[in-house]
Design a protein around this motif. Structure first.
Motif, mmCIF file in Angstrom:
data_model
loop_
_atom_site.group_PDB
_atom_site.id
_atom_site.type_symbol
_atom_site.label_atom_id
_atom_site.label_comp_id
_atom_site.label_asym_id
_atom_site.label_seq_id
_atom_site.Cartn_x
_atom_site.Cartn_y
_atom_site.Cartn_z
ATOM 1 N N PRO A 1 0.843 -1.197 0.000
ATOM 2 C CA PRO A 1 0.000 0.000 0.000
ATOM 3 C C PRO A 1 0.881 1.251 0.000
ATOM 4 O O PRO A 1 1.920 1.304 0.655
ATOM 5 N N GLN A 2 0.485 2.230 -0.767
ATOM 6 C CA GLN A 2 1.247 3.465 -0.817
ATOM 7 C C GLN A 2 0.816 4.352 0.331
ATOM 8 O O GLN A 2 -0.365 4.592 0.542
ATOM 9 N N VAL A 3 1.791 4.846 1.070
ATOM 10 C CA VAL A 3 1.537 5.749 2.176
ATOM 11 C C VAL A 3 1.756 7.164 1.668
ATOM 12 O O VAL A 3 2.831 7.474 1.150
ATOM 13 N N PRO A 4 0.762 8.037 1.805
ATOM 14 C CA PRO A 4 0.974 9.407 1.358
ATOM 15 C C PRO A 4 2.020 10.087 2.242
ATOM 16 O O PRO A 4 2.074 9.869 3.447
ATOM 17 N N SER A 5 2.856 10.861 1.632
ATOM 18 C CA SER A 5 3.896 11.535 2.400
ATOM 19 C C SER A 5 3.744 13.036 2.236
ATOM 20 O O SER A 5 3.297 13.523 1.201
ATOM 21 N N ALA A 6 4.078 13.731 3.291
ATOM 22 C CA ALA A 6 4.025 15.185 3.279
ATOM 23 C C ALA A 6 5.379 15.710 3.713
ATOM 24 O O ALA A 6 6.001 15.171 4.627
ATOM 25 N N THR A 7 5.819 16.732 3.071
ATOM 26 C CA THR A 7 7.082 17.352 3.450
ATOM 27 C C THR A 7 6.824 18.798 3.803
ATOM 28 O O THR A 7 6.036 19.487 3.151
ATOM 29 N N LEU A 8 7.448 19.232 4.865
ATOM 30 C CA LEU A 8 7.327 20.613 5.298
ATOM 31 C C LEU A 8 8.504 21.407 4.777
ATOM 32 O O LEU A 8 9.616 20.901 4.664
ATOM 33 N N GLY A 9 8.237 22.642 4.507
ATOM 34 C CA GLY A 9 9.322 23.526 4.093
ATOM 35 C C GLY A 9 10.114 23.963 5.320
ATOM 36 O O GLY A 9 10.056 23.361 6.391
ATOM 37 N N ARG A 10 10.814 25.034 5.181
ATOM 38 C CA ARG A 10 11.616 25.564 6.277
ATOM 39 C C ARG A 10 10.686 26.037 7.395
ATOM 40 O O ARG A 10 9.747 26.780 7.158
ATOM 41 N N THR A 11 10.927 25.604 8.614
ATOM 42 C CA THR A 11 10.122 25.986 9.760
ATOM 43 C C THR A 11 10.841 27.097 10.513
ATOM 44 O O THR A 11 11.975 26.918 10.958
ATOM 45 N N ASP A 12 10.171 28.220 10.670
ATOM 46 C CA ASP A 12 10.746 29.360 11.377
ATOM 47 C C ASP A 12 10.070 29.456 12.747
ATOM 48 O O ASP A 12 8.948 29.945 12.869
ATOM 49 N N VAL A 13 10.749 28.988 13.775
ATOM 50 C CA VAL A 13 10.187 28.955 15.121
ATOM 51 C C VAL A 13 9.986 30.368 15.650
ATOM 52 O O VAL A 13 8.995 30.671 16.314
ATOM 53 N N GLY A 14 10.902 31.251 15.344
ATOM 54 C CA GLY A 14 10.774 32.640 15.804
ATOM 55 C C GLY A 14 9.523 33.303 15.259
ATOM 56 O O GLY A 14 8.809 34.005 15.982
ATOM 57 N N ALA A 15 9.244 33.080 13.985
ATOM 58 C CA ALA A 15 8.034 33.652 13.383
ATOM 59 C C ALA A 15 6.780 33.033 13.977
ATOM 60 O O ALA A 15 5.765 33.713 14.160
ATOM 61 N N ALA A 16 6.839 31.760 14.300
ATOM 62 C CA ALA A 16 5.688 31.107 14.920
ATOM 63 C C ALA A 16 5.401 31.701 16.293
ATOM 64 O O ALA A 16 4.254 31.976 16.640
ATOM 65 N N PHE A 17 6.450 31.924 17.088
ATOM 66 C CA PHE A 17 6.260 32.535 18.406
ATOM 67 C C PHE A 17 5.772 33.974 18.276
ATOM 68 O O PHE A 17 4.935 34.428 19.054
ATOM 69 N N GLU A 18 6.286 34.696 17.311
ATOM 70 C CA GLU A 18 5.865 36.077 17.108
ATOM 71 C C GLU A 18 4.384 36.130 16.719
ATOM 72 O O GLU A 18 3.621 36.946 17.245
ATOM 73 N N GLY A 19 3.970 35.249 15.831
ATOM 74 C CA GLY A 19 2.568 35.194 15.429
ATOM 75 C C GLY A 19 1.656 34.820 16.582
ATOM 76 O O GLY A 19 0.569 35.377 16.741
ATOM 77 N N THR A 20 2.104 33.884 17.396
ATOM 78 C CA THR A 20 1.321 33.497 18.563
ATOM 79 C C THR A 20 1.202 34.653 19.539
ATOM 80 O O THR A 20 0.143 34.895 20.115
ATOM 81 N N GLY A 21 2.291 35.378 19.743
ATOM 82 C CA GLY A 21 2.268 36.532 20.648
ATOM 83 C C GLY A 21 1.327 37.618 20.155
ATOM 84 O O GLY A 21 0.578 38.204 20.947
ATOM 85 N N ILE A 22 1.345 37.890 18.863
ATOM 86 C CA ILE A 22 0.457 38.907 18.304
ATOM 87 C C ILE A 22 -1.000 38.476 18.453
ATOM 88 O O ILE A 22 -1.861 39.275 18.835
ATOM 89 N N ALA A 23 -1.281 37.210 18.187
ATOM 90 C CA ALA A 23 -2.656 36.708 18.318
ATOM 91 C C ALA A 23 -3.137 36.802 19.762
ATOM 92 O O ALA A 23 -4.273 37.204 20.024
ATOM 93 N N LEU A 24 -2.270 36.462 20.711
ATOM 94 C CA LEU A 24 -2.640 36.543 22.122
ATOM 95 C C LEU A 24 -2.880 37.990 22.537
ATOM 96 O O LEU A 24 -3.847 38.292 23.243
ATOM 97 N N GLU A 25 -2.016 38.882 22.081
ATOM 98 C CA GLU A 25 -2.159 40.300 22.424
ATOM 99 C C GLU A 25 -3.463 40.867 21.872
ATOM 100 O O GLU A 25 -4.189 41.586 22.569
ATOM 101 N N LYS A 26 -3.781 40.543 20.628
ATOM 102 C CA LYS A 26 -4.999 41.064 20.014
ATOM 103 C C LYS A 26 -6.252 40.491 20.675
ATOM 104 O O LYS A 26 -7.258 41.183 20.807
ATOM 105 N N SER A 27 -6.206 39.249 21.102
ATOM 106 C CA SER A 27 -7.377 38.673 21.764
ATOM 107 C C SER A 27 -7.568 39.242 23.157
ATOM 108 O O SER A 27 -8.690 39.422 23.609
ATOM 109 N N VAL A 28 -6.479 39.576 23.836
ATOM 110 C CA VAL A 28 -6.583 40.148 25.181
ATOM 111 C C VAL A 28 -7.020 41.609 25.108
ATOM 112 O O VAL A 28 -7.712 42.091 26.002
ATOM 113 N N GLU A 29 -6.646 42.322 24.035
ATOM 114 C CA GLU A 29 -7.038 43.728 23.893
ATOM 115 C C GLU A 29 -8.549 43.900 23.955
ATOM 116 O O GLU A 29 -9.045 44.813 24.597
ATOM 117 N N GLY A 30 -9.273 43.055 23.298
ATOM 118 C CA GLY A 30 -10.721 43.171 23.308
ATOM 119 C C GLY A 30 -11.351 42.708 24.601
ATOM 120 O O GLY A 30 -12.433 43.152 24.974
#
Length: 154
Positions: free
Chosen positions: A37-66
């Protein structure tokens, strides 16, 4: 007994070849499906952890503002500052020439407005939340500095 006609022989032969070819194809398809059986495979590109944390921080800040003005002006005691408030009571005493001591000092933050921002420790903790005004438009209470025993009587 007579032998079958050549036409009947050809028809039977063709029918036999068709059935055997169909069975061979079905068998090959089933064998292939079970073989690997063929197993579908997925490959991820370059993962930027810093950008992920920055995006999470912005989302948290915007949700707390309201939400922060609502939390700052949340009225946990709906009967505060009404004539039927069962917590609006106090007892005081004075011994000799000393300053009078009473319970109103402790119950005042609860019974005057009944909002979270009026409480001594919780009001200071809410100072870290963004948003300077309450939903009613009144400025949010600035947290007062509390020393070891700096509760002031009203």
């Amino acid at each position: 007994m007579s032998s079958p006609s050549p036409r009947l022989r050809r028809t039977v032969a063709r029918l036999g070849l068709t059935v055997s070819a169909g069975a061979a194809l079905a068998g090959a398809g089933a064998a292939e499906a079970h073989a690997s059986p063929q197993v579908p495979s997925a490959t991820l590109g370059r993962t930027d952890v810093g950008a992920a944390f920055e995006g999470t921080g912005i989302a948290l800040e915007k949700s707390v503002e309201g939400l922060s003005p609502v939390v700052k002006s949340f009225k946990y005691h709906p009967l505060a500052a009404t004539g039927v408030d069962p917590l609006d009571n106090g007892a005081s005493t004075q011994v000799s020439n000393f300053k009078p001591v009473g319970t109103r000092l402790v119950t005042a933050p609860v019974t005057d407005r009944g909002q979270v921002q009026d409480l001594p420790v919780a009001g200071q903790a809410l100072g870290v939340l963004p948003g300077g005004t309450t939903p009613a438009g009144a400025p949010a209470a600035a947290p007062a500095a509390l020393g070891p025993l700096s509760l002031n009587a009203r």
